[in-house]
Design a protein around this motif. Structure first.
Motif, PDB file in Angstrom:
ATOM      1  N   ASP A 130       1.188  -1.252   0.395  1.00  6.90           N
ATOM      2  CA  ASP A 130       0.085  -0.409   0.235  1.00  6.90           C
ATOM      3  C   ASP A 130       1.180   1.265  -0.100  1.00  6.90           C
ATOM      4  O   ASP A 130       1.580   1.249   0.470  1.00  6.90           O
ATOM      5  CB  ASP A 130      -0.850  -0.227   1.285  1.00  6.90           C
ATOM      6  CG  ASP A 130      -2.445   0.679   0.765  1.00  6.90           C
ATOM      7  OD1 ASP A 130      -3.375   0.368   1.275  1.00  6.90           O
ATOM      8  OD2 ASP A 130      -1.991   2.118   1.083  1.00  6.90           O
ATOM      9  N   LEU A 131       0.488   2.500  -0.773  1.00  3.69           N
ATOM     10  CA  LEU A 131       1.125   3.138  -0.250  1.00  3.69           C
ATOM     11  C   LEU A 131       1.155   4.725   0.378  1.00  3.69           C
ATOM     12  O   LEU A 131       2.039   5.809   0.078  1.00  3.69           O
ATOM     13  CB  LEU A 131       1.788   4.422  -2.700  1.00  3.69           C
ATOM     14  CG  LEU A 131      -0.187   4.343  -2.764  1.00  3.69           C
ATOM     15  CD1 LEU A 131      -0.882   5.850  -1.986  1.00  3.69           C
ATOM     16  CD2 LEU A 131      -0.570   5.117  -4.560  1.00  3.69           C
ATOM     17  N   ASP A 132      -0.026   4.068   0.808  1.00  2.00           N
ATOM     18  CA  ASP A 132      -0.724   5.338   1.969  1.00  2.00           C
ATOM     19  C   ASP A 132      -0.338   4.901   3.236  1.00  2.00           C
ATOM     20  O   ASP A 132       0.683   3.779   3.955  1.00  2.00           O
ATOM     21  CB  ASP A 132      -1.673   5.264   1.633  1.00  2.00           C
ATOM     22  CG  ASP A 132      -2.361   6.476   2.209  1.00  2.00           C
ATOM     23  OD1 ASP A 132      -1.386   7.480   2.100  1.00  2.00           O
ATOM     24  OD2 ASP A 132      -3.511   7.048   1.974  1.00  2.00           O
ATOM     25  N   GLN A 156       5.374  -0.504   1.316  1.00  2.00           N
ATOM     26  CA  GLN A 156       4.630   1.098   1.402  1.00  2.00           C
ATOM     27  C   GLN A 156       5.250   1.416   0.038  1.00  2.00           C
ATOM     28  O   GLN A 156       6.448   2.061  -0.778  1.00  2.00           O
ATOM     29  CB  GLN A 156       5.205   1.865   1.751  1.00  2.00           C
ATOM     30  CG  GLN A 156       4.723   3.137   2.350  1.00  2.00           C
ATOM     31  CD  GLN A 156       4.242   4.039   3.254  1.00  2.00           C
ATOM     32  OE1 GLN A 156       5.236   4.244   3.742  1.00  2.00           O
ATOM     33  NE2 GLN A 156       3.894   5.355   2.944  1.00  2.00           N
ATOM     34  N   ASN A 169       3.598   2.217  -4.657  1.00  2.00           N
ATOM     35  CA  ASN A 169       2.654   2.800  -5.566  1.00  2.00           C
ATOM     36  C   ASN A 169       2.787   1.504  -6.269  1.00  2.00           C
ATOM     37  O   ASN A 169       3.872   0.732  -6.443  1.00  2.00           O
ATOM     38  CB  ASN A 169       2.927   3.656  -6.337  1.00  2.00           C
ATOM     39  CG  ASN A 169       2.359   4.065  -7.253  1.00  2.00           C
ATOM     40  OD1 ASN A 169       1.221   2.969  -7.729  1.00  2.00           O
ATOM     41  ND2 ASN A 169       2.015   5.272  -7.600  1.00  2.00           N
ATOM     42  N   LYS A 223       2.766   0.675  -9.133  1.00  2.00           N
ATOM     43  CA  LYS A 223       2.878   1.091 -10.307  1.00  2.00           C
ATOM     44  C   LYS A 223       4.070   1.077 -10.633  1.00  2.00           C
ATOM     45  O   LYS A 223       4.320   1.731 -11.289  1.00  2.00           O
ATOM     46  CB  LYS A 223       1.740   2.199 -11.237  1.00  2.00           C
ATOM     47  CG  LYS A 223       0.384   1.993 -11.097  1.00  2.00           C
ATOM     48  CD  LYS A 223      -0.267   2.960 -11.639  1.00  2.00           C
ATOM     49  CE  LYS A 223      -0.826   4.526 -10.902  1.00  2.00           C
ATOM     50  NZ  LYS A 223      -1.270   5.098 -11.697  1.00  2.00           N
ATOM     51  N   ASP A 224       4.807   1.454  -9.653  1.00  2.00           N
ATOM     52  CA  ASP A 224       6.442   1.551  -9.723  1.00  2.00           C
ATOM     53  C   ASP A 224       7.097   0.612 -10.378  1.00  2.00           C
ATOM     54  O   ASP A 224       6.561  -0.643 -10.792  1.00  2.00           O
ATOM     55  CB  ASP A 224       6.733   1.110  -8.372  1.00  2.00           C
ATOM     56  CG  ASP A 224       7.202   2.519  -7.908  1.00  2.00           C
ATOM     57  OD1 ASP A 224       5.815   3.248  -7.503  1.00  2.00           O
ATOM     58  OD2 ASP A 224       7.388   2.134  -6.331  1.00  2.00           O
ATOM     59  N   ALA A 274      -4.656   2.582 -11.044  1.00  2.00           N
ATOM     60  CA  ALA A 274      -3.867   1.352 -10.080  1.00  2.00           C
ATOM     61  C   ALA A 274      -4.396  -0.099 -10.705  1.00  2.00           C
ATOM     62  O   ALA A 274      -4.193  -1.422 -10.945  1.00  2.00           O
ATOM     63  CB  ALA A 274      -4.159   1.541  -8.692  1.00  2.00           C
TER      64      ALA A 274
END
Ligand SMILES: Nc1ncnc2c1ncn2[C@@H]1O[C@H](COP(=O)(O)OP(=O)(O)OP(=O)(O)O)[C@@H](O)[C@H]1O
Ligand SMILES: [Zn+2]
Length: 593
Positions: A52-54, A97, A99, A101-102, A125
């Motif tokens: 999760d990016l958040d 942690q 994205n 899409k990286d 995403a």
């Protein structure tokens, strides 16, 4: 915690071992993700990776039960996996942690998982994970919730519909200008007027370009539109009074007295409608009232006070700086919209909305409901177990609907076959590895593709090929200036996906090459290696215009996934959810058939 025999009883023989050995990925550790991670941890899954990016926010705590106040600002994926490990210490968990899409999450990375679960909240995403799972040939369990509505489905490249098999219409939210400015009939019309017209005219950038109000003129309304334009000019002139003590009064008198009198003078307009009433500034100023409460409707006197105060606050802010923009989390802007929309509702005899409801409608918020997330996450586990066992014929797309008339709230459908016209899954997904991306030039790769023979032939050569990455054209027979540039120089690095298509023959299946990690020593001697030729999708060339019958999807918003097949009746039933209604109020829905 389930024992092996319970798992076998629930999911069939062999399930316990399958779940214990499968490495699964959960993308998103928010509302659905937390419920799902908890479910996986007690259902026999053992190797669980979450991303999760958040970080955790206070507003997540009401429904993301793995998080506590002490976790605020900590990464969601880490806290969530630590929490499930506390339930079941034998789990093998990991967290990132980042994205999804990286580029680091390339086809090899996705390929290490036996199953991927999407618990995301945005289309972009979801689309990305869909494409990566197709490329890595990993089954995907996709999910979405919006208020009381939810969906779960299973996607397996070549065997089921993918996330992009049906076009997702862009979020649409538009209202005819005359409805908003002259003949509002619903609370949302007053809110859009307050937010997109009055607020913007007084404190912000010009309005209609924002898209919610469209200049859709019905026959016979040209005169009215001209008058409205003059009205806007007069309002702009009033902005010059900003900062003065009588600013709020002048605005009030213009929009709730003068403009309404002008509308009333057009008697034809009110022949079939309830005419509005003129509001009186002095009368409202003299009315005593209690302070407004968040969850109850504003009285006219309360709305008046809020209007006057927010007008002055925003005028001060506007004079101190640049144009203001409405933001549901900016209390001053929200107060102004709430107050003016309420006063306009009073003037036009329209139902009131509480400040809480106005915030949801103006900010286009769909409330997240913990129970919906929990039910959807439960369905994800059962679908995931079946997908993992390769029992796709037993998998379903399940819709959670809110409808008091229906005896069941979950509607199931068997999975559909991929759309023959899908621009995403009706492609050949191959993996490209290079010995040295700094040395291999694009021209070498084109030659290599042109020379492939037998089962590996792609039906493409330099004379007919076009090469595109994202929106970048890298090569076509009339544009060869990149041929001498290295793959690295062209930024064609692991994680990127490049599409190769035959420009002359639309019967040749386009190829998507997923760039993967460089060749290892095992393949020494090779500069280029393309893998994955076994699968060739059935292919139908894309028509110029998508066929209308193919678009049986419904669009709710970016939060809810859409997969064909529901009838409009079902859709309408689904939309009887009160939470949905307050967020969308009919005009906000786009229904394609
Ligand atoms: N590209 C992405 N990569 C990784 N995680 C993502 C990506 N996009 C979204 N997410 C995560 O997916 C989760 C979706 O969960 P949810 O819908 O509950 O949203 P939320 O942000 O927790 O809640 P809210 O939006 O209501 O505050 C979020 O935690 C979000 O950070
Ligand atoms: Zn598809």
């Amino acid at each position: 915690m389930r024992t092996n025999s319970q798992i076998s009883a629930l999911f069939g023989p062999g399930a316990a071992t399958r779940l214990a050995t499968a490495r699964v990925l959960v993308v998103g550790a928010g509302g659905i993700g937390c419920e799902l991670l908890k479910n996986l941890s007690v259902s026999g899954f053992h190797h669980i990776h979450a991303i999760d990016l958040d970080t955790i926010d206070l507003s997540n705590l009401n429904r993301q039960f793995l998080f506590q106040r002490k976790h605020i600002k900590k990464p969601k994926a880490h806290v969530a996996t630590a929490a499930i490990k506390a339930f079941n210490p034998s789990l093998d968990t990991s967290a990132m942690q980042a994205n999804i899409k990286d580029e680091q999450f390339d086809v090899d990375w996705f390929g290490q998982f036996a199953l991927v679960f999407n618990a995301l909240d945005n289309l972009e995403a979801r689309r990305h994970v869909n494409a990566m799972c197709l490329a890595a040939r990993v089954p995907l369990v996709e999910s979405g919730t919006a208020g009381y509505l939810g969906q779960v489905t299973v996607i397996k490249g070549g065997e089921t519909e993918c996330f992009d098999c049906h076009p997702k219409p862009a979020e649409k939210r538009s209202f005819p200008v005359c409805t908003i400015r002259s003949t509002p009939t619903a609370p949302i019309h007053c809110i859009v007027w307050a937010k997109n017209y009055l607020f913007v005219q007084l404190f912000g950038e010009p309005l209609e370009e924002k898209g919610e109000v469209v200049e859709e003129v019905e026959a016979g309304q040209e005169e009215e539109l001209k008058a409205l334009k003059e009205e806007s000019g007069a309002l702009a002139a009033l902005s010059e009074a900003m900062g003065g003590d009588d600013f709020a009064q002048r605005i009030f008198n213009k929009v709730f007295c003068h403009d309404i009198r002008r509308l009333l003078s057009m008697s034809d307009m009110w022949a079939q409608r309830q005419p509005p009433r003129v509001l009186d500034y002095d009368e409202l100023e003299n009315q005593a009232c209690d302070p407004p409460a968040d969850h109850s409707n504003l009285s006219m006197a309360q709305a008046f006070i809020l209007f006057r105060e927010s007008c002055h606050t925003l005028a001060r802010r506007r004079l101190e700086g640049s144009p203001l923009a409405f933001d549901k989390d900016d209390q001053d802007t929200l107060d102004f919209v709430t107050a003016t929309a309420s006063l306009r509702s009073y003037a036009f005899f329209i139902d009131q909305k509480s400040p809480f409801e106005v915030k949801a409608m103006a900010g286009n918020i769909i409330p997240a409901i913990a129970t919906t997330n929990a039910i959807v996450a439960g369905m994800m586990v059962t679908q995931g177990v079946l997908a993992l066992a390769g029992r796709l014929d037993e998998c379903h797309t399940a819709y959670l609907s809110y409808n008091t008339k229906r005896p069941r709230c979950v509607i199931r459908e068997s999975l559909s076959k991929p759309s023959l016209l899908c621009p995403v899954c009706r492609r050949r997904y191959l993996t490209l590895r290079l010995a040295d991306p700094a040395k291999t030039i694009l021209g070498d790769l084109l030659d290599y593709i042109g020379c492939l023979e037998g089962d590996m032939t792609l039906g493409m050569s330099r004379d007919n090929i076009s090469v595109v990455e994202g929106s970048r054209l890298l090569y076509d027979p009339d544009y060869d200036s990149n041929c001498s540039r290295s793959m690295q120089d062209l930024c064609l690095v692991p994680g990127k996906m490049v599409t190769f298509a035959n420009e002359d023959d639309s019967d040749v299946v386009p190829v998507i090459l997923s760039i993967a990690r460089p060749l290892t020593k095992e393949n020494s001697g090779l500069d280029i290696l393309i893998e994955g030729f076994e699968y060739i999708p059935e292919f139908v060339p894309l028509p110029q215009q998508p066929l209308k019958e193919e678009c049986s999807a419904t669009a709710v918003d970016n939060n809810l996934i859409e997969f064909g097949k529901r009838s409009i009746d079902d859709v309408n039933e689904v939309f009887e959810s009160p939470s949905k209604k307050h967020a969308f109020d009919s005009e906000d829905l786009v229904i394609l058939d």
